[in-house]
Design an enzyme around this catalytic site. Sequence first.
Site, PDB file in Angstrom:
ATOM      1  N   SER A 188     -62.561 -15.199 -80.895  1.00  0.00           N
ATOM      2  CA  SER A 188     -62.897 -14.434 -79.698  1.00  0.00           C
ATOM      3  C   SER A 188     -64.098 -13.557 -80.026  1.00  0.00           C
ATOM      4  O   SER A 188     -64.133 -12.917 -81.081  1.00  0.00           O
ATOM      5  CB  SER A 188     -61.703 -13.587 -79.257  1.00  0.00           C
ATOM      6  OG  SER A 188     -61.994 -12.961 -78.024  1.00  0.00           O
ATOM      7  N   GLU A 189     -65.091 -13.538 -79.126  1.00  0.00           N
ATOM      8  CA  GLU A 189     -66.388 -12.959 -79.503  1.00  0.00           C
ATOM      9  C   GLU A 189     -66.361 -11.461 -79.716  1.00  0.00           C
ATOM     10  O   GLU A 189     -67.301 -10.913 -80.293  1.00  0.00           O
ATOM     11  CB  GLU A 189     -67.470 -13.334 -78.489  1.00  0.00           C
ATOM     12  CG  GLU A 189     -67.239 -12.831 -77.083  1.00  0.00           C
ATOM     13  CD  GLU A 189     -66.631 -13.909 -76.204  1.00  0.00           C
ATOM     14  OE1 GLU A 189     -65.798 -14.681 -76.710  1.00  0.00           O
ATOM     15  OE2 GLU A 189     -66.993 -13.969 -75.016  1.00  0.00           O
ATOM     16  N   ASN A 190     -65.289 -10.786 -79.287  1.00  0.00           N
ATOM     17  CA  ASN A 190     -65.230  -9.355 -79.553  1.00  0.00           C
ATOM     18  C   ASN A 190     -64.871  -9.045 -81.004  1.00  0.00           C
ATOM     19  O   ASN A 190     -64.837  -7.879 -81.384  1.00  0.00           O
ATOM     20  CB  ASN A 190     -64.262  -8.658 -78.598  1.00  0.00           C
ATOM     21  CG  ASN A 190     -62.872  -9.241 -78.634  1.00  0.00           C
ATOM     22  OD1 ASN A 190     -62.713 -10.456 -78.643  1.00  0.00           O
ATOM     23  ND2 ASN A 190     -61.872  -8.398 -78.664  1.00  0.00           N
ATOM     24  N   SER A 222     -69.762 -11.930 -85.394  1.00  0.00           N
ATOM     25  CA  SER A 222     -69.121 -12.754 -84.370  1.00  0.00           C
ATOM     26  C   SER A 222     -70.143 -13.681 -83.714  1.00  0.00           C
ATOM     27  O   SER A 222     -69.869 -14.863 -83.475  1.00  0.00           O
ATOM     28  CB  SER A 222     -68.457 -11.861 -83.327  1.00  0.00           C
ATOM     29  OG  SER A 222     -67.499 -12.588 -82.598  1.00  0.00           O
TER      30      SER A 222
END
Lengths: 232, 232, 229, 229
Positions: free
Chosen positions: A45-47, A93
């Site tokens: 997940s990009e966070n 990320s």
Amino acid sequence: MGVDIKQYIAKRCAQELTSGVVNLGIGIPTLVADYLPKGKVTLHSENGILGVGPEPDPNEFVVDPETIDLVNASGVQPITALPHASYFDSSLSFTIMRGGHLDATVIGALQVSETGDLASWAVPGKAVLGVGGAMDLVIGAKRVIAALSHLSPKGEPKILPECNYPLTAKNRVDTIVTEYAVFKFREGRMYLVEMVDELTLEQLKEMTPAHYEVAEDFKVVKREVEGEAVLV
Amino acid sequence: MGVDIKQYIAKRCAQELTSGVVNLGIGIPTLVADYLPKGKVTLHSENGILGVGPEPDPNEFVVDPETIDLVNASGVQPITALPHASYFDSSLSFTIMRGGHLDATVIGALQVSETGDLASWAVPGKAVLGVGGAMDLVIGAKRVIAALSHLSPKGEPKILPECNYPLTAKNRVDTIVTEYAVFKFREGRMYLVEMVDELTLEQLKEMTPAHYEVAEDFKVVKREVEGEAVLV
Amino acid sequence: MMNGTIDQIQTGVEFLNADKAIQRIPEGASIMVGGFGFPGMPRHLSKALVRRTELDQLTLIMNSLGSVSTLNALFEQNRIKKVIGSFFSTNKELVVAYQEGKVEIDLLPQGTFTEAIRLGGAGIPAFFTPTAAGTVLAEGKETRIINGREHVLEQSLTADVAIIRAHKADKAGNLVYKKTAQNFNPAMATAAKLTIVEVDEIVEVGELDPDSIGTPFIFVDIVVKREEV
Amino acid sequence: MMNGTIDQIQTGVEFLNADKAIQRIPEGASIMVGGFGFPGMPRHLSKALVRRTELDQLTLIMNSLGSVSTLNALFEQNRIKKVIGSFFSTNKELVVAYQEGKVEIDLLPQGTFTEAIRLGGAGIPAFFTPTAAGTVLAEGKETRIINGREHVLEQSLTADVAIIRAHKADKAGNLVYKKTAQNFNPAMATAAKLTIVEVDEIVEVGELDPDSIGTPFIFVDIVVKREEV
């Protein structure tokens, strides 16, 4: 479009994913997680997490905006982490995403063109106020799987010779999954590889203005989710 | 040049450093550490530490190349870490340097020009096989203090109208410290701010072909290290 | 949403000995080698690389080569075509090979070197840096005035292979580094098609603090435990 | 070589309450704000920023603004001149201010946004990225074919001030982050002239594992403990 069709698209997307690291976009792609083989596909997940686990039990977990420190890319939805998870900052990320390290992404689409262009983030004539990480995902992932309903709510085709919505990226879509069909891009050409048995090739063509060929490995399938027929 | 002159230059450089974070180059700059105020100046080393402490006792510490994990920028010299130390990778280490976050660096110099150009890494006519982190240090540090003997071993001046050795960086030197004098660059002009009492201004000028002016705050000092006179 | 127990987790990271790992390196490969002096240098992988004598025409991408290095044999055996890094002055074998015209050297300032690797891994192929502007290391490179200051356009670096070192790996392939042994290793892990890691210790999945992981398994292909040479 | 005990260490990092910290922000400042949704968002510093009503003509550099944000009052009060970030579609106050022509928006892909901040802090002012090539977000920007692929030249970002959040600080100003609350905070700490950090806890020097420190004190100016508002 009923929930079942979304589930069918999600399930069909999951069949494309047998191992590696995948980032699932919002909307239909989020549903894909339920159909993935346990332990074999890891979610990014990009966070800032690799190894996204299930949501915590909402009866036991109360979100306190002051103290919550583990959410998905919505920024507000709590998640858990799997035993092999790691956390990192946004730079790393997006190194994962833009740098070509993700095995695949499943992303919702507004339109896809016959050259693999993707439009997923903006509608013509409206102010463009949000793009998020979609462009980096699509530019970087080794495979881009576009998950979408075959037609718009107004019955307009979405798989077109050219996108007329603002692009997310050019020439990056690898696979298109709808409730009726699966298309793949091979050496820059678009092929129909799968269709549900409720349609004829002519009916599909009518809903699909993009130029495509029927693949040598084309097959017709029954549309089922968890053994039940799907209501269209 | 005897050890005492190096110590004098190092001590004089240390007077420039009263707080903040400093990176000390190899050679004379390494000696500066001994003269810094305890706890007020923190040392950075580009191999990935902020908070360099003293060398470990060589009688107690045996270097095993297989297991050693804490060295200075020589790559082989063991060090200790102070209580407020942190470790990081090279990317962050050079973010500190190139990004303008170091309060100062003290760097050895082969030549300095009257416009603040620095030559510190290569000699004309020889193969250029090593530069290390010197260019990033000098381009990024808020203050660049060049520490050097006033003349070469052959008696040639090193503080020149223009460097004829390959440059490390242009216009970046802030302060020059030699065993005879201290020069500062102010608004692009070079000023003599300090001279030892063993010379006349004419004698200094003869050894210093660079164009400079005598600063309003110019002063003459006694050359002492730890209370003892220095032998030239 | 997907669940998984430790036993079910399969990341595809392989655990091999040094020679078997080095066997995966293709002919004429470009190889990043981690380490800053002793700490973080993959010594056992380097020895295995020297042992695999048929590998030649190699490009080495490493910050520096000290006066004594396991990799010196590669120069004596004429197996290196090119070296990219920041400091090679003190390595006699390399200096000799260079003077005899047997090795090409691309010298980069250390900060440019490390950022070129990090950005290579991040999919960003070129960047403007103020470092080296106006020096011989900028000769032949595009320059541009940005914010009133001269900058040099530098190309990012990627490689076929990275051989790096970390302190610990878990069985999923996540890596933890220690002290100044990090240096170029985390960036190199991201910038190579094949990343081989030498570690002191391999632990079970779940034993590493997820906040302490310096390199997530996605960047790792093969883990080699130090003593298993 | 220099030695030092814990008592002697002075790094110059200040420890203030939120209002006193926010008092340091100059008029018309550009302000980076950390956080990705809830985690890592400096809520108390944001509230103090809203309270300091004479500060206006501000530029906010933040990834996104959700539907409910402490900072919304800034738009209602017409104190924001410009916003730079990647996702503002769901914030009603900002959308209205934009439609009324009161706020300028610079929209960047999230990966470009985060890298622009990291490189801003690293002294690298511009970089070529493949992201957004061929899209409306590349309009008016320089492009170049590199390795056969179209890239967009993006400018790095720096700011007058960063207000960020971390989990713990030690009394030297070193920061430790937790889980997905890192996000943009470590990069923002490097890219601002004045970095103000809100933390859950302040510990003694020596209590943080030096390998776990995400932001060394050199990037930190002021630390604010959460409850001291």
